[in-house]
Design a protein around this motif. Structure first.
Motif, short mmCIF file in Angstrom:
data_model
loop_
_atom_site.label_atom_id
_atom_site.label_comp_id
_atom_site.label_asym_id
_atom_site.label_seq_id
_atom_site.Cartn_x
_atom_site.Cartn_y
_atom_site.Cartn_z
N GLY A 95 59.62 48.06 34.57
CA GLY A 95 60.24 47.09 33.68
C GLY A 95 59.24 46.61 32.65
N ASP A 96 59.08 45.29 32.56
CA ASP A 96 58.16 44.73 31.57
C ASP A 96 56.77 44.44 32.15
OD1 ASP A 96 58.77 42.53 33.14
OD2 ASP A 96 59.53 41.29 31.49
N HIS A 97 56.44 45.04 33.29
CA HIS A 97 55.12 44.88 33.90
C HIS A 97 54.58 46.24 34.33
CE1 HIS A 97 55.77 40.62 33.78
NE2 HIS A 97 54.60 40.40 34.35
N VAL A 98 53.33 46.24 34.77
CA VAL A 98 52.71 47.44 35.33
C VAL A 98 52.25 47.09 36.74
CG1 VAL A 98 50.80 49.07 35.13
CG2 VAL A 98 51.97 48.27 33.07
N LEU A 99 52.61 47.94 37.68
CA LEU A 99 52.19 47.75 39.07
C LEU A 99 50.87 48.48 39.28
CD1 LEU A 99 55.61 48.33 40.85
CD2 LEU A 99 54.60 46.17 40.04
N ALA A 100 49.88 47.74 39.78
CA ALA A 100 48.57 48.32 40.07
C ALA A 100 48.42 48.43 41.58
CB ALA A 100 47.47 47.44 39.50
N LEU A 101 48.29 49.65 42.04
CA LEU A 101 48.11 49.92 43.46
C LEU A 101 46.63 50.17 43.70
CD1 LEU A 101 49.55 50.47 46.19
CD2 LEU A 101 49.60 52.89 45.53
N GLY A 102 46.06 49.43 44.65
CA GLY A 102 44.64 49.56 44.92
C GLY A 102 44.36 49.84 46.37
N GLU A 103 43.39 50.72 46.61
CA GLU A 103 42.91 50.95 47.97
C GLU A 103 41.81 49.93 48.24
OE1 GLU A 103 40.99 54.32 50.91
OE2 GLU A 103 41.26 54.79 48.79
N VAL A 104 41.96 49.17 49.30
CA VAL A 104 40.98 48.14 49.64
C VAL A 104 39.75 48.84 50.22
CG1 VAL A 104 40.50 46.10 51.03
CG2 VAL A 104 42.78 46.43 50.03
N VAL A 105 38.60 48.66 49.55
CA VAL A 105 37.36 49.29 50.02
C VAL A 105 36.44 48.28 50.70
CG1 VAL A 105 37.48 51.17 48.34
CG2 VAL A 105 36.27 49.06 47.74
N ALA A 106 36.70 46.99 50.51
CA ALA A 106 35.95 45.93 51.19
C ALA A 106 36.77 44.66 51.11
CB ALA A 106 34.59 45.72 50.52
N LEU A 107 36.57 43.78 52.08
CA LEU A 107 37.28 42.51 52.07
C LEU A 107 36.46 41.46 52.79
CD1 LEU A 107 38.73 41.85 55.06
CD2 LEU A 107 40.13 43.76 54.32
N GLU A 108 36.80 40.20 52.51
CA GLU A 108 36.22 39.05 53.20
C GLU A 108 37.35 38.11 53.55
OE1 GLU A 108 32.95 36.64 51.80
OE2 GLU A 108 32.17 38.37 50.71
N ALA A 109 37.33 37.60 54.78
CA ALA A 109 38.31 36.61 55.21
C ALA A 109 37.67 35.78 56.32
CB ALA A 109 39.59 37.27 55.70
#
Length: 173
Positions: free
Chosen positions: A140-154
């Motif tokens: 539609g009027d946006h672009v979906l960005a799909l990302g592979e998570v290579v690192a995270l912090e929680a």
């Protein structure tokens, strides 16, 4: 058509303003997406962050086609996502403004570099994800960005989350 069959769908019959109003009833977390354009950090406040898969670990963000962050992704840059606390409301508001200059967008935002991607990660975020761009899709009027998570912090925290509900920012404990 019998009484039990749904009426056929006619494309374009949903009023976009009514749709936007209805979607504002869906509370969502608030995050900052960062990338780089020609060596400059760029950032954008989003409330459209979705976990997609655990194998591989994927997440999805929806970006306006004029977002500088998208420009970085289209040029092959990685991206990072920082989930904001309620205390980071000012950051969300600043990075949600349109027309910010390209240079020094994160000058007033405490941040550090992610070890895996080198992208800016907002300090003291509830969680952060460093991502390698896997796919960009027009929707539609946006672009979906799909990302592979290579690192995270929680890290464990009891800080309230920043949420977006009915067009306003608030907190959820």
């Amino acid at each position: 058509m019998s009484a039990h069959e749904p009426a056929p769908h006619v494309p374009g019959t949903v009023d976009p303003a009514t749709y936007r109003l209805a979607m504002s009833r869906f509370a969502s977390g608030v995050a900052v997406v960062t990338s780089q354009v020609r060596g400059h950090d760029v950032a954008l406040t989003v409330d459209s962050l979705t976990s997609v898969s655990l194998e591989p670990v994927l997440l999805l963000v929806s970006l306006h086609p004029e977002a500088r962050v998208l420009e970085g992704l289209e040029a092959g840059a990685d991206f990072a996502v920082s989930v904001l606390t309620a205390a980071q409301r000012g950051t969300a508001e600043w990075l949600g403004e349109t027309g910010r200059p390209l240079h020094d967008q994160l000058g007033r935002v405490p941040h550090h570099r992610g070890a895996a991607s080198g992208m800016a990660v907002v300090d003291d975020a509830l969680a952060s994800f460093e991502c390698r761009t896997v796919d960009l899709r027009e929707a539609g009027d946006h672009v979906l960005a799909l990302g592979e998570v290579v690192a995270l912090e929680a890290r464990p925290t009891d800080r309230p989350a920043l949420v977006h509900y009915r067009g306003r920012l608030g907190e959820l404990r």
